[in-house]
Design a protein around this motif. Structure first.
Motif, PDB file in Angstrom:
ATOM      1  N   GLY A   1      -3.371   4.833  -6.412  1.00  0.00           N
ATOM      2  CA  GLY A   1      -3.810   5.176  -5.063  1.00  0.00           C
ATOM      3  C   GLY A   1      -4.923   4.273  -4.568  1.00  0.00           C
ATOM      4  O   GLY A   1      -4.931   3.836  -3.409  1.00  0.00           O
TER       5      GLY A   1
ATOM      6  N   SER B   1       0.828  -1.205   0.000  1.00  0.00           N
ATOM      7  CA  SER B   1       0.000   0.000   0.000  1.00  0.00           C
ATOM      8  C   SER B   1       0.865   1.259   0.000  1.00  0.00           C
ATOM      9  O   SER B   1       0.592   2.219  -0.732  1.00  0.00           O
TER      10      SER B   1
ATOM     11  N   ILE C   1       0.758   4.105  -2.894  1.00  0.00           N
ATOM     12  CA  ILE C   1       0.337   5.450  -2.509  1.00  0.00           C
ATOM     13  C   ILE C   1       1.442   6.461  -2.802  1.00  0.00           C
ATOM     14  O   ILE C   1       1.172   7.606  -3.175  1.00  0.00           O
TER      15      ILE C   1
ATOM     16  N   SER D   1       1.719   1.165   6.200  1.00  0.00           N
ATOM     17  CA  SER D   1       1.223   1.970   5.081  1.00  0.00           C
ATOM     18  C   SER D   1       1.732   3.402   5.145  1.00  0.00           C
ATOM     19  O   SER D   1       1.911   4.058   4.111  1.00  0.00           O
TER      20      SER D   1
ATOM     21  N   SER E   1       1.108   7.307  -6.390  1.00  0.00           N
ATOM     22  CA  SER E   1      -0.098   8.114  -6.569  1.00  0.00           C
ATOM     23  C   SER E   1       0.110   9.553  -6.103  1.00  0.00           C
ATOM     24  O   SER E   1      -0.293  10.507  -6.774  1.00  0.00           O
ATOM     25  N   ASP E   2       0.743   9.714  -4.943  1.00  0.00           N
ATOM     26  CA  ASP E   2       0.941  11.058  -4.399  1.00  0.00           C
ATOM     27  C   ASP E   2       1.939  11.870  -5.219  1.00  0.00           C
ATOM     28  O   ASP E   2       1.810  13.096  -5.331  1.00  0.00           O
TER      29      ASP E   2
END
Length: 278
Positions: free
Chosen positions: A212, A9, A13, A235, A16-17
């Motif tokens: 994400g 995760s 993420i 995470s 995605s960020d």
């Protein structure tokens, strides 16, 4: 396996960020998040079907409620990364992403082994190291403020997802993305920004939504099958990836002590995995 899902995760993420920061700089955080939510709905539904999850009413409601928090948190975090630095806003948010669900889990009686506790402490302290960048001046305060606000909302988001049942799997994340999309559309109309990213940048938002959302699905399944607290801390190591990606592709500064913080975050995650009963 739950902690491994937490680590997966974090990686997803982080990607995605990094994309979210880029899209937010070019247009608006609200426009980027609404675009990401469109891809997020399709991604979560795909995972729910592939995994054969059940549609559990109460879990879907929890997911929907988390959508209000998650979408607002993303917009705040991306604003902080765009106006300040990914190496400031992201780790600040991550401290609360790790601490709030962990505290919730412990208060509710979850067991935390000594080794996992040491890993949590090392990981969170290491993240704090990555925020220190005196060259940013006043922009450092901006990053801290947005990171704090986003982190608190994210912490609540993860608690809601962590309270869902194993049977529901990815369905709560799908509900979250639907509500998040309409929340961002509301903000876009109120602030007169584009409701979605222009065609030139739309790929940033869509890819950010896929990665994400897949990261959140991994988190949800990890929390459903293991301890919410340790999965959340695993995470929350995503800033290490964001800092590295921003240094490689966005010319962000990365000082030696921030590198130490990244190494410490990875070490903390490994200790959590070794000391976790989940």
């Amino acid at each position: 396996m739950p902690v491994l899902l937490g680590a997966v995760s974090a990686v997803l993420i982080a990607v995605s960020d990094t994309l979210g920061r880029s899209g937010s700089r070019r247009v608006s955080p609200v426009s980027h998040v609404s675009t990401a939510m469109i891809a997020g709905v399709a991604t979560a539904l795909t995972w729910a079907i592939v995994l054969g999850n059940d549609l559990v009413g109460g879990d879907v409601v929890r997911g929907a409620l988390s959508g209000l928090l998650a979408s607002t948190a993303l917009a705040l975090l991306y604003k902080g990364m765009a106006d300040s630095s990914a190496a400031v806003a992201s780790p600040v948010a991550a401290v609360f992403v790790g601490l709030i669900p962990l505290a919730w889990d412990v208060v509710r009686g979850a067991d935390l082994t000594a080794l996992a506790g040491v890993g949590c402490a090392i990981g969170i302290a290491s993240l704090a190291l990555t925020t220190l960048n005196p060259n940013l001046g006043g922009r450092m305060i901006t990053g801290l403020a947005y990171g704090l606000a986003g982190g608190v909302l994210f912490g609540g988001t993860l608690i809601l997802l962590g309270e869902t049942s194993e049977a529901s799997g990815a369905w709560p994340v799908a509900a979250q993305r639907v509500v998040g999309f309409f929340t961002m559309i509301f903000f876009a109309l109120r602030t007169a920004v584009p409701t979605i990213l222009p065609r030139r940048w739309i790929a940033l938002g869509l890819l950010s939504g896929v990665t994400g959302t897949s990261g959140l699905v991994a988190f949800a399944i990890g929390a459903q099958t293991g301890d919410l607290g340790v999965v959340s801390v695993a995470s929350s190591m995503f800033p290490a990836g964001v800092a590295v990606l921003s240094r490689l592709f966005d010319d962000d500064e990365l000082h030696w002590w921030q590198g130490v913080g990244i190494a410490g975050a990875i070490t903390g995650t490994a200790l959590i995995a070794l000391g976790s009963d989940g």
